[in-house]
Design an enzyme around this catalytic site. Structure first.
Site, short mmCIF file in Angstrom:
data_model
loop_
_atom_site.label_atom_id
_atom_site.label_comp_id
_atom_site.label_asym_id
_atom_site.label_seq_id
_atom_site.Cartn_x
_atom_site.Cartn_y
_atom_site.Cartn_z
N TYR B 35 22.43 -20.14 -43.45
CA TYR B 35 20.99 -20.23 -43.71
C TYR B 35 20.67 -19.85 -45.14
CZ TYR B 35 20.55 -15.13 -43.68
OH TYR B 35 20.67 -13.80 -44.00
N ARG B 54 24.03 -22.39 -53.29
CA ARG B 54 24.68 -21.46 -52.35
C ARG B 54 24.73 -22.04 -50.95
NH1 ARG B 54 22.40 -15.52 -52.06
NH2 ARG B 54 20.79 -16.59 -50.86
N HIS B 105 35.10 -23.26 -28.67
CA HIS B 105 35.24 -22.68 -30.01
C HIS B 105 35.61 -23.75 -31.05
CE1 HIS B 105 35.25 -18.91 -27.82
NE2 HIS B 105 35.33 -18.22 -28.94
N LYS B 149 26.72 -16.96 -46.33
CA LYS B 149 25.42 -16.56 -45.76
C LYS B 149 25.33 -17.13 -44.34
CE LYS B 149 20.66 -15.87 -47.32
NZ LYS B 149 20.65 -14.40 -47.37
N GLU B 181 26.92 -3.46 -50.44
CA GLU B 181 25.56 -3.97 -50.64
C GLU B 181 24.68 -3.35 -49.57
OE1 GLU B 181 25.31 -8.26 -50.00
OE2 GLU B 181 26.91 -8.17 -48.51
N LEU B 205 27.42 -10.74 -50.49
CA LEU B 205 26.72 -11.98 -50.82
C LEU B 205 26.36 -11.98 -52.30
CD1 LEU B 205 25.48 -14.50 -49.34
CD2 LEU B 205 23.29 -13.32 -49.63
#
Lengths: 290, 290
Positions: B35, B54, B105, B149, B181, B205
């Site tokens: 996302y 990204r 999966h 992400k 982070e 990230l």
């Protein structure tokens, strides 16, 4: 394929095509939920209590507050079987998310969990149960709380896909050479009549079939040693096998292309498969009669 | 709130209440997707190219094959703004999953990714931007590929909730004392006129606001040192701040209840906030005029 999924949060059964997920469902946007897959043999849930107990351990671990009791969930899952006339072999998939709310990492307040489940017919995979499977090895890059059966399955998906692309059935995961489990199953090594498998720390899922195996080995008088084994131990293993609700107890016959021992399913694996069929009251018990 | 989400895989815009997710959507069952959240100032996307680049790095990392080009995605997001008459401050949420297929999966074949996006009005949080925020420290228990992400956000959700329950805004994550982070933002420490932050390894990230900060410090002639700092360094820090598309550049004034330096936003943080407002063409630039 299930005709009537059950939406427990709404306490009703609806046709799967009518099911509508909102835009901001926390399973959809955060993987903020947990699930169970329960095997069905001849229309009966196998290891039902084990799965329901784990479902509640998982919701508790991620602080989802369920307004249903274990008995209520069980009754709804039983009604789901009936409504779908599920009398054969199959499985149920059940998922519980924290609910639907405007997107924010922080838990929403005054929101009911979203629960849904559906059943489907799934035949036993007699070919892999009999012949065994090949696996690859793969670094375990998952988070630290794999004892929670969460919807955060991307690393598992990537490892399983890698196995598939190499013509294999599963991926044995390891942290710096220490074998944890497979991408969607537990894994065991047999050496000198003893079974070794990773202890049930936070790093692996405590499989329901593993719980059954823990019972079987007592009856069979086979030592089950809950110590992790290393990738390096595989070269000298007598047997290797994996377990899950979908795969039952499946022999592993090759690892990264090299045969395990003579490349044939081993004796202890066969004994456990027979114990499984007996325990699950499986009618067409092909392993036990093999 | 967005009237028209865009479902790019179907190349059409529909009302959010009409959006229907299938039962077996891989974002819903595996978190198998990625996302972006892009900030909108006065009806214009900020750091648009950085986010779109990204987005494509993330899809590539998890091997989702998009049939849209970057230009096509950008044009659809621009049309989304127009259709919603979004002329104020807000954000867009965009999600791409591997698609819908019977649960397994392994990647499904011949399936198109599911893409959806919606915009919403979000005012700038002037109180936290001016006054700064308190944070907690929390172990970083996430998987190893946090540079993607992805929708596997359960550990982030749990850490952010823990912060909230302790009356804080964010959680500083650390691996054995090494700060990586925050749960949904990058974090920086200022000491003797230099800014320290974790290098952009697989473990964090690479924030789009961080990319902007990397530009700002060149103009401002402030050294940005991409070396991780330790939890222990915080006690002697001159300043601490975090960055994300939603939080912009927010001063951190307490950590686990202890003030950072004198417990006031620092000079370098203020310079970066002003540079941010200038770069984003923000009209009501309260920080720059403070």
């Amino acid at each position: 394929m299930s005709v009537f999924p059950v939406i427990l949060s709404q306490e009703k059964f609806i046709h799967r095509d009518s099911l509508k997920f909102p835009l901001e469902e926390r399973a959809l946007q955060f993987g903020d939920g947990i699930y169970e897959v329960i095997r069905i043999y001849n229309g009966t849930y196998y290891l039902f209590d084990e799965h329901i107990d784990r479902l509640f351990r998982s919701t508790e671990a991620i602080k989802i507050k369920l307004s249903h009791s274990k008995e209520e969930i069980k009754n709804l899952l039983l009604e789901l079987l009936e409504r779908n006339n599920m009398a054969e072999n199959g499985k149920v998939y059940m998922q519980i998310s924290r609910g639907s709310a405007p997107r924010d990492h922080v838990f929403p307040t005054n929101v009911e969990p979203n629960i849904y489940a559906y059943v489907q017919a799934v035949p036993r995979n007699l070919v892999t149960l009999k012949n065994g499977v090949g696996v690859i090895t793969h670094r375990d890059i998952r988070w630290e709380n794999c004892y929670i059966k969460s919807l955060n399955l991307l690393p598992n998906v990537m490892a399983k896909q890698e196995a598939k692309e190499q013509g294999c059935y599963e991926a044995i995961l390891h942290k710096d050479g220490v074998v944890t489990e497979c991408s969607s199953s537990n894994v065991y090594l047999v050496k000198d009549g003893k079974i070794y498998t990773h202890p049930t720390t936070r790093n692996i899922l405590h499989g329901c079939v593993r719980m059954a195996i823990e019972r079987f080995v007592t009856d069979l008088n086979i030592p089950l040693i809950e110590e992790p084994f290393m990738l390096d131990d595989i070269a000298n293993a007598d047997e290797l096998f994996l377990s899950s609700s979908t795969s039952e107890i499946t022999p592993i016959i090759t690892v990264d292309g090299s045969p395990v021992k003579d490349g044939m399913p081993g004796e202890i694996t066969r004994k456990l498969q027979a114990a499984y069929e007996k325990d699950a009251n499986i009618i067409e018990n092909l392993i036990a009669n093999a």
